[in-house]
Design a protein around this motif. Structure first.
Motif, PDB file in Angstrom:
ATOM      1  N   LEU A  36     -24.076 -56.390  19.098  1.00  0.00           N
ATOM      2  CA  LEU A  36     -24.029 -56.492  17.702  1.00  0.00           C
ATOM      3  C   LEU A  36     -22.166 -56.742  17.281  1.00  0.00           C
ATOM      4  O   LEU A  36     -21.029 -56.653  17.718  1.00  0.00           O
ATOM      5  CB  LEU A  36     -23.974 -55.004  17.349  1.00  0.00           C
ATOM      6  CG  LEU A  36     -25.352 -54.593  18.147  1.00  0.00           C
ATOM      7  CD1 LEU A  36     -25.699 -53.246  17.351  1.00  0.00           C
ATOM      8  CD2 LEU A  36     -26.600 -54.839  17.178  1.00  0.00           C
ATOM      9  N   LEU A  37     -22.362 -57.385  15.668  1.00  0.00           N
ATOM     10  CA  LEU A  37     -21.719 -57.569  15.622  1.00  0.00           C
ATOM     11  C   LEU A  37     -20.215 -57.353  14.860  1.00  0.00           C
ATOM     12  O   LEU A  37     -20.793 -56.192  13.844  1.00  0.00           O
ATOM     13  CB  LEU A  37     -21.755 -59.270  14.350  1.00  0.00           C
ATOM     14  CG  LEU A  37     -20.583 -59.601  13.628  1.00  0.00           C
ATOM     15  CD1 LEU A  37     -19.835 -60.785  14.928  1.00  0.00           C
ATOM     16  CD2 LEU A  37     -20.790 -61.081  12.783  1.00  0.00           C
ATOM     17  N   ALA A  38     -19.132 -56.714  15.452  1.00  0.00           N
ATOM     18  CA  ALA A  38     -18.593 -55.533  14.424  1.00  0.00           C
ATOM     19  C   ALA A  38     -16.556 -56.056  14.467  1.00  0.00           C
ATOM     20  O   ALA A  38     -16.033 -57.596  15.475  1.00  0.00           O
ATOM     21  CB  ALA A  38     -18.387 -54.652  15.360  1.00  0.00           C
ATOM     22  N   GLU A  39     -16.003 -55.200  13.901  1.00  0.00           N
ATOM     23  CA  GLU A  39     -14.882 -55.140  13.147  1.00  0.00           C
ATOM     24  C   GLU A  39     -13.784 -54.547  14.125  1.00  0.00           C
ATOM     25  O   GLU A  39     -14.569 -53.472  13.400  1.00  0.00           O
ATOM     26  CB  GLU A  39     -14.674 -55.750  12.127  1.00  0.00           C
ATOM     27  CG  GLU A  39     -13.178 -56.448  11.651  1.00  0.00           C
ATOM     28  CD  GLU A  39     -13.178 -56.951  10.323  1.00  0.00           C
ATOM     29  OE1 GLU A  39     -12.129 -57.415   9.877  1.00  0.00           O
ATOM     30  OE2 GLU A  39     -13.537 -56.494   9.545  1.00  0.00           O
ATOM     31  N   VAL A  40     -12.523 -54.675  14.090  1.00  0.00           N
ATOM     32  CA  VAL A  40     -11.635 -53.503  15.191  1.00  0.00           C
ATOM     33  C   VAL A  40     -11.151 -53.491  13.276  1.00  0.00           C
ATOM     34  O   VAL A  40     -10.669 -54.335  12.866  1.00  0.00           O
ATOM     35  CB  VAL A  40     -10.384 -53.810  15.807  1.00  0.00           C
ATOM     36  CG1 VAL A  40      -9.727 -53.044  16.061  1.00  0.00           C
ATOM     37  CG2 VAL A  40     -11.363 -54.009  16.949  1.00  0.00           C
ATOM     38  N   ILE A  41     -11.069 -51.750  13.584  1.00  0.00           N
ATOM     39  CA  ILE A  41     -10.615 -51.556  12.216  1.00  0.00           C
ATOM     40  C   ILE A  41      -9.662 -50.565  11.791  1.00  0.00           C
ATOM     41  O   ILE A  41      -8.277 -50.081  11.344  1.00  0.00           O
ATOM     42  CB  ILE A  41     -11.693 -50.422  10.871  1.00  0.00           C
ATOM     43  CG1 ILE A  41     -12.092 -49.913  11.320  1.00  0.00           C
ATOM     44  CG2 ILE A  41     -12.481 -51.797  10.094  1.00  0.00           C
ATOM     45  CD1 ILE A  41     -13.100 -48.879  10.377  1.00  0.00           C
TER      46      ILE A  41
END
Length: 583
Positions: A36-41
Motif C-alpha cells: 500500500l502506498l504511504a508516506e512517513v509523517i
C-alpha cells in the motif's frame, strides 16, 4: 533498498514502525503484503509513524514496510490532460480497464501510459542547456502543445540528442553532462515531489485579471491571474456549480479540477458534465485542456491531503511551460477534516474545534503556491487557485473559513437565501470582497474603459445604501421613505436582478465580456442620475416608475446580444424620450 521494516501497530490509516530506522520525513514507502502506498509523517528515535493513502482493512502487525528512499512524487509529462486520476495520480480509467469498477488495494498504475508522441526536438548535441529549458514539443491534445523541459536540477552540455520522431515518455531523448562530469538522461516525463513547490526565476506583480465572464466576479470581486480566492458556502449554495462555470469560461489555458472528499454522485456529475462540455474558445472538448482528480468521500481519508498537493504540482508543471492555469479545489474543508482525523489518531494536541494547530500553516503553504511568475525558461505563467470551503451550518466563523480568509485576497461568500431565491451566482455582495481591485484598476482602465472602476464603485455604493434602507423598510415599510431613497431601492433592484443575477443556460448571459459589463453599468447609472435630477425638482418617483424603464433595464442582459453591443446606444435615447415629459 533491501532493508525492510515491520509493522508494529495499525490505527486506521496510521501505521507505526518501532525501533531506530533509516526512514526520513515525507519519504514514500510501501506498507504490507499488498504494498500500500504511504508516506512517513513522523520520525522519532525509537519509532516512525506512517500515513497510508489506501484502505488499511486487513493490515496486520508484522507485515513488511518497504522504503523507497524518495519523497512522495508523481510523474509529470504528456498525457495528463484529459485524464482522470485519484488523489495519488493513479489513472482511474486504466485501473478500471484492468480491475473493474472498484479499485483493489495495492494497485498502482503509472499516471502516464505507453503511447508514442510525435516529438519535435529543440536541442542538439553540443548545446548548453539550463534548468527549465524547453528541449522538445509535442501536441498533447488538439488544444495544448506540451513543452517538455530540462529538470530544474539539471544543467550542462548535451552529449547526445535524438532526432525528431515518435517516442514514449520512457525513452531517453538526450543525455546531458553536468560540470562535474555526471550524466543525466532526459525524457519527456520527469518525477517531482508533490509537497515541494517547483522553482521559478521570480514572482511578478498581479496586474491582470482572470476573466470569468461572471459579472459579480469580474466587476465587483475580481481575481487576478496568479491570485487565490475562496468560495465558502453551506450545503446547496452552488459552490460546485460555480467552479464548473469558472472552469468552462475563465480565460485560463489549463484547468485542474480536484474533487477532494466530495460525494461520489457529485463527482460522477462533474465527470460526465466535463466530458460533454465544448470549449467555447477552441470549439474542441473542454477535457482537451483539463485534468480531473477524483478523491471521493468514501476513498481513504489520508489520500485527500495528497490530492490537493498532486493537483497543485500538476498546475505548477504547466505554469512552467508558460501557460495560465486555474486550479479548482472542491473542497478544502474535506482536506482539513482529513488532517483533523489523522491528527487525532496521532494524539496531537487539538486546537479550535479539534483541528490541528498546524492547520493555518498547511493552508498558507497551499495557497502560497499560487502566483504569477517568470519561469526558469524565461516564459511567464500563472497558477490561480480557487478553493471551495464547506463550513458546517454555513458558519463562516469556523476555523477553516477564517484561516482561509487570512491567506486568500478574494472572498466570494455564497448565501443560502440567495440560492433558495434562485439568484445565481449566489455571491452575497455585502459579505464578499476582493483585495485585487486596486492592482487591477489600471488594466480595466486601459483595456475596458477609464470609468470602469468608478462605475463599479457607484453600483456598490447604491447596494450598500439599499442594505441600510431595508432595515428601515422591514420595520415601518417603504411608504415612509423619501423619493430619493425609494430611487435607491429601485436602482438596487435593477443591479441585483438585471446585473448581478446571471443565467448559465442563456447563450448571451452565461458569459459576458467586461466591455459589455461596463456598458450595462453605464446605462443603469445613466437612468439613476436622470431620475435623481427629476426627483430633485419635486416630481414624485411614482411618475417615473410608470414609464417601465427599471423593468426594461432588468431585461437588458437578454435583449442585447454579445455581438450587438451597439444596441446599448438606443437605451440612452429611450430613457431620454420616456423621461422628457417629466421635465
Amino acid at each position: 533498498m533491501t532493508e525492510n521494516y515491520r509493522i508494529f501497530g495499525v490505527n486506521g490509516p496510521v501505521v507505526t514502525v518501532l525501533g531506530r530506522t533509516a526512514l526520513s520525513m515525507n519519504e514514500m514507502v510501501f506498507v504490507g503484503e499488498k504494498r500500500l502506498l504511504a508516506e512517513v509523517i513522523r520520525v522519532d528515535p525509537d519509532r516512525a509513524v506512517i500515513q497510508v493513502y489506501e484502505e488499511t482493512g486487513g493490515l496486520r502487525p508484522g507485515e513488511p514496510v518497504e522504503p523507497t528512499g524518495a519523497p512522495m512524487s508523481i510523474t509529470l509529462g504528456p498525457g495528463l490532460l484529459g485524464g482522470i486520476f485519484d488523489g495519488v495520480a493513479n489513472p482511474l480509467k486504466a485501473i478500471a480497464d484492468e480491475n473493474g469498477a472498484f479499485i483493489p488495494a495495492g494497485v498502482h498504475v503509472e499516471s502516464l501510459g505507453g503511447e508514442a508522441w510525435d516529438v519535435t526536438m529543440k536541442i542538439a548535441a553540443g548545446d548548453e542547456v539550463l534548468p527549465g529549458q524547453v528541449f522538445a514539443e509535442c501536441a498533447e491534445t488538439g488544444a495544448i502543445t506540451h513543452k517538455s523541459m530540462i529538470p530544474p536540477d539539471v544543467r550542462g552540455r548535451v552529449v547526445s540528442a535524438k532526432p525528431d520522431g515518435s517516442y514514449t515518455v520512457a525513452d531517453a531523448l538526450a543525455v546531458v553532462e553536468d560540470a562535474k562530469g555526471g550524466r543525466h538522461e532526459i525524457r519527456l516525463a520527469q518525477r517531482w515531489p508533490i509537497k515541494n513547490p517547483r522553482p521559478v526565476a521570480r514572482r511578478l506583480s498581479l496586474t491582470k485579471p482572470l476573466i470569468t465572464g461572471q459579472r459579480v466576479v469580474d466587476t465587483f470581486f475580481p481575481i487576478a491571474k496568479g491570485g487565490a480566492a475562496a468560495i465558502p458556502g453551506g450545503f446547496g449554495t452552488g459552490k460546485t456549480m460555480m467552479q464548473h462555470q469558472l472552469a468552462k469560461w475563465c480565460d485560463a489555458d489549463i484547468i485542474i479540477y480536484i474533487g477532494c472528499g466530495e460525494r461520489g454522485n457529485e463527482m460522477t456529475d462533474a465527470l460526465s458534465e466535463f466530458r460533454k462540455l465544448i470549449d467555447p474558445k477552441s470549439g474542441k472538448p473542454l477535457m482537451d485542456r483539463t485534468v480531473l482528480i477524483a478523491n471521493t468521500s468514501n476513498m481513504p481519508v489520508a489520500a485527500r491531503e495528497a490530492s490537493i498537493y498532486t493537483g497543485i504540482t500538476m498546475a505548477e508543471y504547466y505554469r512552467d511551460m508558460g501557460y495560465n492555469v486555474a486550479m479548482m479545489a472542491d473542497s478544502t474543508s474535506r482536506w482539513a477534516e482529513a488532517m483533523r482525523e489523522i491528527s487525532g489518531r496521532l494524539e496531537e494536541m487539538p486546537a479550535d474545534e479539534g483541528f490541528p494547530a498546524y492547520l493555518p500553516s498547511r493552508l498558507s503553504e497551499f495557497y502560497e503556491r499560487a502566483g504569477y511568475t517568470e519561469n526558469l525558461n524565461g516564459t511567464e505563467g500563472s497558477v490561480s487557485v480557487i478553493g471551495a470551503v464547506s463550513p458546517q451550518g454555513a458558519d463562516f466563523s469556523e476555523p477553516v473559513t477564517q484561516n482561509t480568509k487570512r491567506f486568500t485576497r478574494c472572498f466570494w461568500a455564497l448565501d443560502k437565501s440567495l440560492a433558495y431565491a434562485r439568484h445565481y451566482p449566489a455571491i452575497n455582495w455585502n459579505d464578499s470582497y476582493s483585495e485585487y481591485t486596486g492592482e487591477l484598476s489600471r488594466w480595466y482602465a486601459e483595456e475596458v474603459g477609464e470609468d470602469f472602476i468608478a462605475c463599479r464603485n457607484e453600483l456598490m455604493t447604491i447596494l450598500a445604501e439599499e442594505n441600510s434602507l431595508m432595515e428601515i423598510v422591514k420595520l415601518i415599510g417603504s411608504d415612509v421613505l423619501p423619493d430619493d431613497q425609494k430611487l435607491t431601492i429601485e436602482t438596487a433592484r435593477v443591479i441585483r436582478v438585471g446585473f448581478l443575477q446571471q443565467n448559465a443556460f442563456h447563450k448571451d448571459d452565461t458569459f459576458v465580456e467586461p466591455v459589455k459589463q461596463l456598458k450595462m453599468m453605464r446605462v443603469i447609472l445613466y437612468l439613476h442620475h436622470k431620475c435623481r435630477d427629476i426627483i430633485a425638482r419635486q416630481i414624485p418617483i411614482s411618475e417615473i416608475i410608470k414609464k417601465g424603464l427599471f423593468d426594461k433595464l432588468v431585461q437588458i442582459k437578454y435583449d442585447v446580444p454579445n455581438d450587438r453591443l451597439e444596441l446599448f446606444d438606443g437605451y440612452y435615447q429611450l430613457i431620454d424620450t420616456a423621461l422628457s415629459g417629466l421635465n
